[in-house]
Design a protein around this motif. Structure first.
Motif, PDB file in Angstrom:
ATOM      1  N   HIS A 149      56.403  33.138   6.702  1.00 50.92           N
ATOM      2  CA  HIS A 149      57.570  33.022   7.578  1.00 50.92           C
ATOM      3  C   HIS A 149      57.376  33.888   8.828  1.00 50.92           C
ATOM      4  O   HIS A 149      58.000  34.941   8.980  1.00 50.92           O
ATOM      5  N   PRO A 150      56.501  33.479   9.731  1.00 46.95           N
ATOM      6  CA  PRO A 150      56.280  34.271  10.955  1.00 46.95           C
ATOM      7  C   PRO A 150      57.486  34.181  11.887  1.00 46.95           C
ATOM      8  O   PRO A 150      58.321  33.283  11.777  1.00 46.95           O
ATOM      9  N   CYS A 151      57.561  35.129  12.823  1.00 48.14           N
ATOM     10  CA  CYS A 151      58.632  35.122  13.819  1.00 48.14           C
ATOM     11  C   CYS A 151      58.329  34.086  14.903  1.00 48.14           C
ATOM     12  O   CYS A 151      57.174  33.765  15.186  1.00 48.14           O
ATOM     13  N   ILE A 152      59.393  33.592  15.509  1.00 44.49           N
ATOM     14  CA  ILE A 152      59.247  32.738  16.681  1.00 44.49           C
ATOM     15  C   ILE A 152      58.977  33.622  17.898  1.00 44.49           C
ATOM     16  O   ILE A 152      59.554  34.698  18.041  1.00 44.49           O
ATOM     17  N   GLY A 153      58.117  33.184  18.789  1.00 45.32           N
ATOM     18  CA  GLY A 153      57.818  33.935  19.999  1.00 45.32           C
ATOM     19  C   GLY A 153      56.521  34.695  19.912  1.00 45.32           C
ATOM     20  O   GLY A 153      55.813  34.678  18.894  1.00 45.32           O
ATOM     21  N   ALA A 154      56.185  35.402  20.980  1.00 45.32           N
ATOM     22  CA  ALA A 154      54.890  36.074  21.085  1.00 45.32           C
ATOM     23  C   ALA A 154      54.792  37.342  20.254  1.00 45.32           C
ATOM     24  O   ALA A 154      53.690  37.809  19.980  1.00 45.32           O
ATOM     25  N   ASP A 155      55.922  37.900  19.858  1.00 46.04           N
ATOM     26  CA  ASP A 155      55.938  39.188  19.162  1.00 46.04           C
ATOM     27  C   ASP A 155      56.373  39.007  17.711  1.00 46.04           C
ATOM     28  O   ASP A 155      57.420  38.412  17.437  1.00 46.04           O
ATOM     29  N   GLU A 156      55.582  39.499  16.775  1.00 41.43           N
ATOM     30  CA  GLU A 156      55.956  39.513  15.354  1.00 41.43           C
ATOM     31  C   GLU A 156      56.773  40.781  15.122  1.00 41.43           C
ATOM     32  O   GLU A 156      56.238  41.848  14.826  1.00 41.43           O
ATOM     33  N   PHE A 157      58.085  40.658  15.292  1.00 37.03           N
ATOM     34  CA  PHE A 157      58.937  41.848  15.279  1.00 37.03           C
ATOM     35  C   PHE A 157      59.553  42.073  13.898  1.00 37.03           C
ATOM     36  O   PHE A 157      59.468  41.216  13.007  1.00 37.03           O
ATOM     37  N   SER A 158      60.150  43.236  13.728  1.00 38.78           N
ATOM     38  CA  SER A 158      60.805  43.584  12.469  1.00 38.78           C
ATOM     39  C   SER A 158      62.299  43.735  12.698  1.00 38.78           C
ATOM     40  O   SER A 158      62.759  43.931  13.822  1.00 38.78           O
ATOM     41  N   ILE A 159      63.054  43.655  11.614  1.00 38.58           N
ATOM     42  CA  ILE A 159      64.509  43.752  11.667  1.00 38.58           C
ATOM     43  C   ILE A 159      64.954  44.972  10.855  1.00 38.58           C
ATOM     44  O   ILE A 159      64.591  45.105   9.681  1.00 38.58           O
ATOM     45  N   PRO A 160      65.752  45.877  11.447  1.00 46.81           N
ATOM     46  CA  PRO A 160      66.277  47.002  10.661  1.00 46.81           C
ATOM     47  C   PRO A 160      67.373  46.542   9.704  1.00 46.81           C
ATOM     48  O   PRO A 160      67.947  45.462   9.859  1.00 46.81           O
ATOM     49  N   ARG A 161      67.721  47.365   8.746  1.00 47.80           N
ATOM     50  CA  ARG A 161      68.759  46.987   7.774  1.00 47.80           C
ATOM     51  C   ARG A 161      70.142  47.000   8.407  1.00 47.80           C
ATOM     52  O   ARG A 161      70.939  46.098   8.186  1.00 47.80           O
ATOM     53  N   HIS A 162      70.425  48.029   9.201  1.00 45.67           N
ATOM     54  CA  HIS A 162      71.770  48.186   9.758  1.00 45.67           C
ATOM     55  C   HIS A 162      71.679  48.165  11.282  1.00 45.67           C
ATOM     56  O   HIS A 162      71.210  49.115  11.901  1.00 45.67           O
ATOM     57  N   ASP A 163      72.109  47.069  11.873  1.00 46.34           N
ATOM     58  CA  ASP A 163      71.995  46.927  13.321  1.00 46.34           C
ATOM     59  C   ASP A 163      73.027  45.915  13.800  1.00 46.34           C
ATOM     60  O   ASP A 163      73.003  44.749  13.388  1.00 46.34           O
ATOM     61  N   ALA A 164      73.933  46.360  14.647  1.00 46.78           N
ATOM     62  CA  ALA A 164      74.940  45.477  15.226  1.00 46.78           C
ATOM     63  C   ALA A 164      74.986  45.695  16.729  1.00 46.78           C
ATOM     64  O   ALA A 164      74.472  46.695  17.243  1.00 46.78           O
ATOM     65  N   GLY A 165      75.592  44.761  17.453  1.00 50.72           N
ATOM     66  CA  GLY A 165      75.711  44.919  18.888  1.00 50.72           C
ATOM     67  C   GLY A 165      76.711  43.957  19.473  1.00 50.72           C
ATOM     68  O   GLY A 165      77.041  42.928  18.867  1.00 50.72           O
ATOM     69  N   VAL A 166      77.209  44.300  20.655  1.00 53.15           N
ATOM     70  CA  VAL A 166      78.045  43.380  21.418  1.00 53.15           C
ATOM     71  C   VAL A 166      77.101  42.463  22.181  1.00 53.15           C
ATOM     72  O   VAL A 166      76.405  42.894  23.102  1.00 53.15           O
ATOM     73  N   SER A 167      77.027  41.204  21.774  1.00 49.62           N
ATOM     74  CA  SER A 167      76.082  40.271  22.374  1.00 49.62           C
ATOM     75  C   SER A 167      76.650  39.564  23.595  1.00 49.62           C
ATOM     76  O   SER A 167      75.897  38.962  24.369  1.00 49.62           O
ATOM     77  N   ALA A 168      77.989  39.613  23.783  1.00 51.13           N
ATOM     78  CA  ALA A 168      78.580  38.970  24.958  1.00 51.13           C
ATOM     79  C   ALA A 168      79.979  39.513  25.188  1.00 51.13           C
ATOM     80  O   ALA A 168      80.676  39.902  24.245  1.00 51.13           O
ATOM     81  N   THR A 200      74.876  47.181  23.508  1.00 55.55           N
ATOM     82  CA  THR A 200      75.806  47.145  24.632  1.00 55.55           C
ATOM     83  C   THR A 200      75.663  45.889  25.475  1.00 55.55           C
ATOM     84  O   THR A 200      74.551  45.406  25.715  1.00 55.55           O
ATOM     85  N   SER A 201      76.801  45.375  25.922  1.00 59.24           N
ATOM     86  CA  SER A 201      76.836  44.332  26.949  1.00 59.24           C
ATOM     87  C   SER A 201      77.782  44.778  28.051  1.00 59.24           C
ATOM     88  O   SER A 201      78.727  45.541  27.801  1.00 59.24           O
ATOM     89  N   SER A 202      77.546  44.296  29.253  1.00 55.43           N
ATOM     90  CA  SER A 202      78.422  44.664  30.364  1.00 55.43           C
ATOM     91  C   SER A 202      78.457  43.546  31.390  1.00 55.43           C
ATOM     92  O   SER A 202      77.531  42.731  31.476  1.00 55.43           O
ATOM     93  N   ILE A 203      79.528  43.509  32.145  1.00 55.42           N
ATOM     94  CA  ILE A 203      79.659  42.592  33.271  1.00 55.42           C
ATOM     95  C   ILE A 203      80.100  43.412  34.475  1.00 55.42           C
ATOM     96  O   ILE A 203      81.064  44.177  34.402  1.00 55.42           O
TER      97      ILE A 203
END
Length: 758
Positions: free
Chosen positions: A509-528, A621-624
């Motif tokens: 199950h490789p990642c999509i895109g050029a970078d094989e990235f990892s995911i932390p267990r606890h991570d949230a964000g304001v996406s919009a 963080t997101s900002s306008i």
């Protein structure tokens, strides 16, 4: 008795002659360490010039009056050159006895290339400070090689040709004249195994011009251009023809003023790798034509042509191409990667993989552009397009072999165009496990038909059944490492086994895109920030809505959401819910009272997901910025005050940024407006909220919207996704310039437009 004496005497004479000849040959070869020092007397160990040393090597003749040691060598020979400037024209041919074991080295005695200069002024006839004509196993190290005088066609610095082989020029300074001829030149071969490495090279039309005078014979075999710094070439940094097995690697190329940084033609088994091309004014970073078995990998290309459309890598009529692990950022519009008329076979495919490419600026941008290719695999690329128009992926191939595969790619179009555009579909083989995302109305185009959603795209094209359409959450516009969990592990195993950084791909199950990235267990964000967006229409209290996304592996059940308006922190909102990896929730976090005529900036961020410190704060963080009240009503465009806008372009920019809160009319004062404008989709436009550009006087002969025909971009106005726009009582014109044919007025070929009236 007499005969015996005469016979014995003859034998003795022959022996003595043989002994003399044998001893003479051994004694007549150079070995060991010598000096070149014009300030010391000529001796068996010191030469007063390069010419004296070379004369001894080649013919056993010295021009400085010293005792000859040559010709030839029978061990390693080193010439330590004293500090100073040597006005000479040195030509080395094949030296008797030179070999891989018996090398000949000229080097700075002080180990400082700034202190030893071999130079000659320009002349009417063709001369060089250094010529290696059939020479073998000769090394120049830590010496400045320079032309002086006035610029002319005879300003070359180094000549390597006529079978010169296994020579090196290392740690030197090779300095030509501005916009004059070539630093390192060859036109007759084949030359083999020469290496130009770790030199500082400046000026000339070309740093390297390896082009045969006539014919198409092999000019070089396994020659290497490595780790050089090349600055201020007027036309090309490198122009290479008919090289077999050459390597161009590790070079830093800057401030090329002319055509291409690197141009190759007719080469076989060529590798162009790990070069850095930056701050150029040339049209192409790397341009290859008619090569076979070509590898372009690990190059970093940025800041090309800051005033014109540029391309990062262009391959034209090449056969079997591998373009991989390149990072390309183009900032004035253009094409990071172009493949045109590229051939391959079913058993030996071409490949575009693991590239990170972005294009932005005031012109058309196409991230990866393919035109007529066979047996091509496009895998694991990350592409961002942010120009005025264009596509992240554009494929126009109509050969009919059904041999193009597109898998595990990210195509993000933030300018509103297509993420993927198959102009023809006859060469499609497979397309799946991609992330196609756009900020525009249509995710892609298939054979000329646009599809708004990925679901529609999947249904009607029968492709991308496992693909997604999400913002990949790139680190920045130039750093395309993704972090969206919906791209994590969402690919499929293919022939490429590592990523752009050399990290091994997940086997299942490789990642999509050029970078094989990892995911932390606890991570949230304001996406919009959903409301307000770019404008507000109602003065007074307004609800503030944001989208929060779970970027972590564990289910997100709670998070603190902080926010601010114009830098003033507001009361935090504490969210609870149950979002799995990649899922989002729209949340009302509070209200704010907006006043008419003011500009606002809103920022929102998450903290303490599930009561634990966030593992990756970069996506919190997101900002306008610069939120203004949307436009509604009538406005004036004119050069004289009290008009609202002095140019049509200023009005377009404002309405595009602020959007509409009602119908808008721009009344244009009488006059001539020399402008070239692009009108994108206008936020809030509709059948009710329309936009009208009209002559204030109602006389079309008094308002002239015009632009010269010699402009490089052939349009007066581009309708780039605009809808519900009316133009009334205006003259549109192009001012003719002799010899120029750019006379188009209105261009509708970029973006979907409707409900336009002229």
């Amino acid at each position: 008795m007499g005969r015996a004496v005469r016979y014995t005497a003859c034998l003795l004479f022959i022996f003595l002659c043989s002994a003399h000849t044998s001893f003479g040959i051994n004694a007549g070869k150079l070995k060991g360490i010598y000096t070149i020092n014009a300030g010391s007397s000529a001796s068996s160990t010191n030469y007063q010039s390069f010419g004296a040393a070379v004369g001894d090597l080649l013919k056993g003749n010295r021009s400085d009056g010293g005792a000859a040691n040559g010709p030839g060598v029978d061990s390693v020979v080193i010439f330590n050159v004293a500090d100073g400037s040597y006005n000479e024209q040195v030509t080395l041919y094949d030296v008797q006895g030179a070999s891989a074991a018996n090398t000949i080295t000229f080097q700075s005695a002080s180990a400082d290339s700034m202190k030893v200069t071999l130079y000659c002024p320009t002349q009417s006839n063709i001369v060089y400070p250094l010529s290696l004509v059939g020479a073998k196993y000769v090394h120049f190290n830590q010496i400045t090689l320079q032309r002086t005088g006035s610029a002319s066609n005879n300003a070359r610095v180094v000549r390597i040709d006529s079978g010169a082989s296994y020579n090196t020029i290392t740690n030197c300074r090779i300095i030509g004249l501005p916009a004059a001829n070539t630093l390192v030149f060859t036109d007759a071969g084949p030359d083999t195994g020469n290496t130009i490495r770790n030199n500082f090279m400046k000026y000339g039309n070309y740093a390297f011009d390896w082009t045969p005078t006539t014919g198409t014979a092999v000019l070089g075999v396994k020659n290497n251009i490595l780790d050089n710094t090349i600055d201020s070439s007027a036309a090309y940094a490198m122009f290479l023809d008919y090289q077999n097995g050459a390597t161009i690697s590790g070079n830093t190329i800057t401030d090329i003023q002319g055509y291409d940084c690197i141009y190759t033609f007719g080469c076989n088994n060529l590798t162009i790798s790990a070069n850095t091309l930056t701050n150029e004014q040339c049209g192409d970073g790397i341009y290859t034509y008619g090569n076979n078995n070509l590898t372009i990998t690990g190059n970093v290309i940025s800041n090309l042509a800051t005033s014109a459309v540029a391309t990062g890598i262009t391959t034209y009529s090449d056969t079997v191409v591998n373009i991989s692990k390149n990072i390309i950022n183009i900032s004035y519009g253009g094409y990071p990667i172009i493949l045109e008329f590229t051939g391959a076979t079913s058993s030996n495919n071409s490949l575009i993989s693991n590239n990170m490419v972005s294009a932005s600026g005031p012109s058309v941008c196409e991230g990866i552009y393919v035109y007529d290719a066979t047996y091509l695999n496009i895998l694991y690329n990350s592409v961002l397009v942010a120009g005025t128009s264009g596509d992240a992926f554009y494929i126009q191939s109509n050969i009919g072999l059904s041999s193009i595969s597109v898998e595990n790619n990210i195509g993000y179009n933030s300018s509103g165009g297509f993420a993927v555009n198959w102009f023809y579909t006859t060469d499609y083989k497979t397309e799946d496990y991609n992330d196609w995302f756009t900020t525009g109305a249509n995710v892609g185009s298939w054979g000329g038909t646009s599809y708004a959603t990925l679901a529609n795209w999947k249904y009607y094209t029968a492709t991308d059944s496992h693909s997604v359409s999400v913002n990949p959450q790139f680190v920045s516009s130039s750093n395309l490492n993704a972090s969206n969990p919906l791209c994590y592990g969402a690919g499929t195993p293919v022939s490429v086994k590592d990523d752009i950084h050399g990290t091994t791909r997940n086997a299942t199950h490789p990642c999509i895109g050029a970078d094989e990235f990892s995911i932390p267990r606890h991570d949230a964000g304001v996406s919009a920030i959903d409301s307000p967006s770019t404008s507000y229409c109602h003065v007074g209290n307004a609800d503030i809505y944001v989208t929060i996304t779970n970027f972590g592996l564990d289910m997100l059940t709670s998070a603190q959401i902080g926010w601010s308006v114009n830098g003033v922190t507001q009361t935090s909102y504490y969210w609870t819910g149950s979002d799995t990896i990649g899922k989002s929730s729209v949340v009302k976090i509070g209200t704010y009272s907006f006043s008419a005529g003011y500009s606002y900036s809103v920022k929102a961020w998450t903290a303490n997901p599930d009561g634990i410190t966030d593992s990756d704060p970069i996506n919190d963080t997101s900002s306008i910025q610069n939120i203004k009240q949307g436009l509604s009503g009538a406005y004036t465009i004119g050069a004289t005050l009290p008009s609202d806008y002095t140019t049509i372009a200023a009005a377009i920019a404002d309405i595009t940024t602020r959007g509409l809160c009602g119908p808008v009319t721009f009344n244009i004062e009488d006059g001539s407006y020399t402008e070239q404008d692009s009108i994108p989709a206008i936020p809030g436009s509709s059948a009710i909220n329309t936009v009208t550009f009209q002559s204030k006087s109602g006389d079309s002969t008094k308002v002239n919207w015009n632009y010269p025909s010699n402009a490089p971009k052939d349009y007066l106005i581009i309708m780039n996704g605009a809808s519900f726009v009316t133009f009334k009582d205006i003259t549109f014109s192009r001012t003719y310039t002799a010899g120029d044919s750019n006379s188009n007025l209105i261009n509708f070929s970029y973006g979907e437009c409707h409900n336009l009236s002229f």
